[in-house]
Write an enzyme that holds these catalytic residues in place. Structure first.
Site, PDB file in Angstrom:
ATOM      1  N   SER A 413       0.821  -1.208   0.000  1.00 46.31           N
ATOM      2  CA  SER A 413       0.000   0.000   0.000  1.00 46.31           C
ATOM      3  C   SER A 413       0.856   1.260   0.000  1.00 46.31           C
ATOM      4  O   SER A 413       0.312   2.354  -0.057  1.00 46.31           O
ATOM      5  CB  SER A 413      -0.970  -0.010   1.176  1.00 46.31           C
ATOM      6  OG  SER A 413      -0.306  -0.337   2.349  1.00 46.31           O
ATOM      7  N   HIS A 434      -3.043  -2.650  -5.845  1.00 47.66           N
ATOM      8  CA  HIS A 434      -3.347  -2.313  -4.461  1.00 47.66           C
ATOM      9  C   HIS A 434      -4.842  -2.444  -4.201  1.00 47.66           C
ATOM     10  O   HIS A 434      -5.639  -1.623  -4.659  1.00 47.66           O
ATOM     11  CB  HIS A 434      -2.855  -0.885  -4.160  1.00 47.66           C
ATOM     12  CG  HIS A 434      -3.099  -0.464  -2.758  1.00 47.66           C
ATOM     13  ND1 HIS A 434      -3.308   0.837  -2.388  1.00 47.66           N
ATOM     14  CD2 HIS A 434      -3.191  -1.189  -1.609  1.00 47.66           C
ATOM     15  CE1 HIS A 434      -3.509   0.905  -1.079  1.00 47.66           C
ATOM     16  NE2 HIS A 434      -3.454  -0.320  -0.596  1.00 47.66           N
ATOM     17  N   GLU A 446      -6.162   0.153  -6.998  1.00 46.74           N
ATOM     18  CA  GLU A 446      -5.148   1.055  -7.545  1.00 46.74           C
ATOM     19  C   GLU A 446      -4.182   0.210  -8.374  1.00 46.74           C
ATOM     20  O   GLU A 446      -3.620  -0.769  -7.872  1.00 46.74           O
ATOM     21  CB  GLU A 446      -4.382   1.759  -6.421  1.00 46.74           C
ATOM     22  CG  GLU A 446      -5.104   2.970  -5.869  1.00 46.74           C
ATOM     23  CD  GLU A 446      -4.291   3.718  -4.812  1.00 46.74           C
ATOM     24  OE1 GLU A 446      -4.402   4.947  -4.749  1.00 46.74           O
ATOM     25  OE2 GLU A 446      -3.556   3.077  -4.035  1.00 46.74           O
ATOM     26  N   ASN A 484      -3.817   6.455  -0.151  1.00 51.74           N
ATOM     27  CA  ASN A 484      -3.266   6.529   1.206  1.00 51.74           C
ATOM     28  C   ASN A 484      -2.442   7.787   1.427  1.00 51.74           C
ATOM     29  O   ASN A 484      -2.315   8.265   2.552  1.00 51.74           O
ATOM     30  CB  ASN A 484      -2.434   5.280   1.512  1.00 51.74           C
ATOM     31  CG  ASN A 484      -3.340   4.114   1.899  1.00 51.74           C
ATOM     32  OD1 ASN A 484      -4.534   4.298   2.145  1.00 51.74           O
ATOM     33  ND2 ASN A 484      -2.791   2.913   1.941  1.00 51.74           N
TER      34      ASN A 484
END
Ligand code: 3H9
Length: 703
Positions: A413, A434, A446, A484
């Site tokens: 991540s 991801h 992702e 993130n």
């Protein structure tokens, strides 16, 4: 070019075919074509009845959404619907695919509706922040009764043909016919039996019954309000259906039209229409112009923890065989157990059958403790814990084991995919995939394209997203990628707000009021406070000295062994395993103590200011991500936030929200906050440039 609406006659039946690929949307040429075809059918003495159907994969899927917001072009859809309703010869709509929105409203203007078994009918305008605008909230209740109409209008659900027949929306459903055969069959019957033209407006029996229970129907408002969570159109839809019970037909149509037009001007509909098109645009990335997806018939997943088992499930549910690899038998048994448990849960909720589960477990799923068993996998997804050395070791081994052409993916991540790819002899085959937890449910994927990732491998990532029902968003390599990295910023703002005087419960309340299902502190409690604590410790030495550290109070909470929901205590307390937390004075006392130690005098924050700061931080980081090329377009960032981070869809995503707020207003907020903390709040250069040149994010979406 073929005509958007074709007219022909088969014996004594006129056949009108709408042909406007891909979904037969009701653009101006189609509306005009329908009127012209009707005129031909009425003038054609040999035509005794009319069948209307759609060419290609579907009946009409609605108004042409691309025309919304532009000056209206005659004829209006409502005129077309009325013209068909008033026709003296029986008109039959023959449905297949999805008859949606204006498409269904058109069919409601016809005198009879038939469908093939696989057809679905719906009024999905609510998903665009609208209500039906061409009679859907008026003719549906007349045919189905108000309860079924309220359900359709307020949920936008696509109703399967047989159910639609039961409610009275459809007159016949044919199991084996083509749409044309279905239409002709019913038309023949109408002619032979001399069936009358039957206009929805003349069907009054259900209306009478509904009028008697209008108070009861009104009570559905509370439930709709709860699920709508801030979205306006479902409630307006309810009002429109109820108005049908109380107003004469024509007046109800006029009322619906006014409500529709008001909603069309609203920010909510602009945001939802943006979300609709972005969802379809986001998969269009440059690599797909040259890249060809590789065949994926077998997948290896390394790791059987929460992520590994979730990813396995996402693949298995799409029918793709998976080999899960764990380090030993115990870990493998636990991984398989997680997969099984989730499948069992699906059976309990009626989402999975025993038969499908058995098929998945015996035919599709296998486990191994030996990486060498992935030699024939077409794609391997590594989902072990976040440690660069461990990942590098795995990829070096995969490089030796996997067949040529296998795609090697990491579910990291935040780690650098370039660094991982560099340990292999085939960096062009390495990519980041991801997933978001729970990976079998969350729609976001992702797709992290590293420097050397080949277009074929990127195209494979997007094809996999589509196959597993996910929204693939292209991201570049950086710490945290798109989602993130932005999350890190607004979590930080939340902490700063608390240090400066807001309570975490205030912050959460403001964020929920904005439209999120939960606030940042409730979310952190759910994810486990220990995760963020570990990250902060890991990054402590590399932290820029100019950066304000605002997580002391959470660190103190963690030091007490309070890690959130899983320990029954975190920022909230969770008595007796409750899933919803209760505020805790002990935490407020810790916060107070930290403020005193740091010499901070607490001040109050209104919900407006909390949101202003929260969103400004989110948008500012997003612009930097855009400027660095980590995200392709503003709409990609919006899709990440909508599909993976629960940003309220009816607000369109942070970039659309910024456009609607005004980029100059966002910039002014940042400059105001910058006076307190220049390092954190410094406006992104691209934002300043956009404001100076009077551009919006939407202008960047359009390239
Ligand atoms: C309405 O009807 C208002 C009325 O009550 C009142 C009027 C006065 N218009 O989704 P896909 C495009 S509101 C324009 O990938 P699928 C879509 O953008 C409307 N374009 O295919 C895409 O373009 P591209 C109520 C539309 O098979 C391409 O078609 N109706 C429209 O996965 C293929 O779409 C709706 O809300 C449209 N209406 O799903 C239905 N619809 O290739 C909206 C699609 O350039 N549509 N496009 O990316 C859908 O739900 C799905 O598209 C559908 C097909 C289920 C039909």
């Amino acid at each position: 070019m073929s005509m958007p609406v074709a007219y022909e006659r088969q014996d004594d039946i006129a056949v009108v075919t709408v042909n406007n690929p891909p979904v037969n949307a009701l653009s101006q040429t189609v509306r005009q074509g329908l009127l012209d075809a009707l005129a031909l059918a009425m003038a054609d003495d040999k035509a005794k009845a009319v069948v209307v159907l759609g060419a290609g994969r579907t009946f009409i899927a609605g108004a042409d959404i691309r025309e919304f917001g532009k000056p209206p072009m005659a004829p209006r859809l409502s005129e077309v619907v009325s013209a068909y309703e008033d026709a003296p010869k029986p008109v039959i709509a023959a449905l297949h695919g999805t008859a949606l929105g204006g498409g269904l409203e058109f069919a409601l203007g016809c005198h009879y509706r038939v469908a093939v078994t696989s057809a679905k009918a719906g009024l999905p305008e609510v998903h665009l922040g609208l209500i039906p605008g061409a009679g859907g909230t008026v003719r549906t209740p007349l045919l189905t009764g108000a309860a079924a109409a309220i359900d359709m209008v307020t949920t936008g659900r696509q109703v399967p043909a047989h159910e639609a027949q039961q409610t009275g929306l459809l007159d016949a459903v044919y199991d084996t016919y083509t749409p044309l055969e279905a239409g002709l069959q019913f038309a023949r019957k109408a002619i032979d039996e001399n069936m009358p033209v039957r206009r929805a407006r003349d069907v009054q029996d259900k209306l009478e019954a509904d009028r008697a229970k209008i108070a009861e129907l009104r009570e559905s408002r509370a439930a709709i309000e709860k699920t709508a969570r801030g979205q306006t159109s479902p409630l307006v839809g309810l009002d429109a259906v109820l108005a049908t019970l109380e107003m004469p037909f024509e007046e109800a149509l006029k009322n619906e039209r006014t409500l529709f037009e008001d909603l069309l001007k609203s920010d909510q509909s602009k945001a939802l229409i943006h979300a609709f098109f972005s969802e379809r645009q986001v998969g269009k990335v440059p690599e797909l112009e040259t890249g060809k997806p590789r065949d994926i018939a077998k997948i290896g997943v390394i790791g059987g923890g929460t992520m590994g088992s979730g990813i396995s499930l996402a693949m298995l549910n799409a029918g793709i065989p998976v080999t899960m690899v764990e380090r030993d038998d115990d870990a493998l048994t636990a991984g398989r157990g997680r997969v099984e448990e989730t499948l069992q849960g699906g059976i309990k909720r009626g989402k999975m059958t025993e038969e499908k589960m058995q098929h998945i477990l015996s035919d599709l799923f296998s486990g191994s403790t030996d990486l060498a068993d992935l030699a024939d996998a077409d794609l391997v997804i590594e989902a072990v814990f976040e440690d660069m050395d461990v990942k590098k070791d795995i990829f070096a081994r995969l490089d030796k084991i996997c067949k040529p052409g296998a795609v090697l993916a990491s579910n990291t991540s935040y780690l650098d995919i370039n660094e991982i790819a560099a340990v292999t002899s085939r960096p062009e085959d390495v990519i980041g995939l991801h997933f978001f937890s729970p990976a079998n449910i969350m729609r976001l994927l992702e797709i992290v394209v590293a420097d050397k990732t080949s277009p074929d491998v990127t195209a494979t990532g997007f094809a996999l997203a589509k196959r597993t029902g996910k929204i693939g968003v292209r991201a570049g390599v950086c710490d945290g990628f798109v989602g993130n990295r932005i999350l890190g910023r607004y979590l930080k703002v939340a902490q700063m707000l608390v240090e400066d005087g807001a309570s975490p419960y205030d912050v959460d309340a403001a964020v929920v009021e904005f439209g999120y299902p939960m606030g940042p502190f409730a979310m952190s409690d759910m994810a486990g406070l220990d995760i963020g604590w570990a990250t902060r410790k890991r990054k402590a030495t590399s932290r820029d000295p100019r950066e304000r550290y605002s997580a002391d109070f959470i660190d103190r909470v963690c030091e007490l062994g309070r890690f959130g929901q899983k320990t029954g205590r975190g920022i909230y307390i969770y008595p007796d395993g409750a899933r919803r937390g209760t505020p805790d004075d002990e935490v407020l006392a810790i916060i107070d103590k930290v403020r005193k130690e740091k010499g901070i005098t607490a001040r109050g924050f209104s919900h407006e200011e909390i949101i202003e700061r929260y969103l400004a931080a989110m948008i500012n980081e997003a612009v930097k991500i855009l400027d660095e090329g980590i995200a392709l377009r503003p709409l990609d960032i919006d899709m990440v936030q909508l599909a993976g981070y629960a940003f309220p869809r009816w607000r369109g995503g942070p970039m659309k929200y910024a456009d609607m707020t005004g980029l100059d207003t966002v910039l002014a907020s940042l400059k105001k906050f910058q006076e307190d903390d220049d390092y954190f709040w410094k406006p992104a250069e691209l934002l300043v440039k956009l404001v100076e040149t009077g551009q919006s994010f939407d202008s960047l979406n359009k390239g």
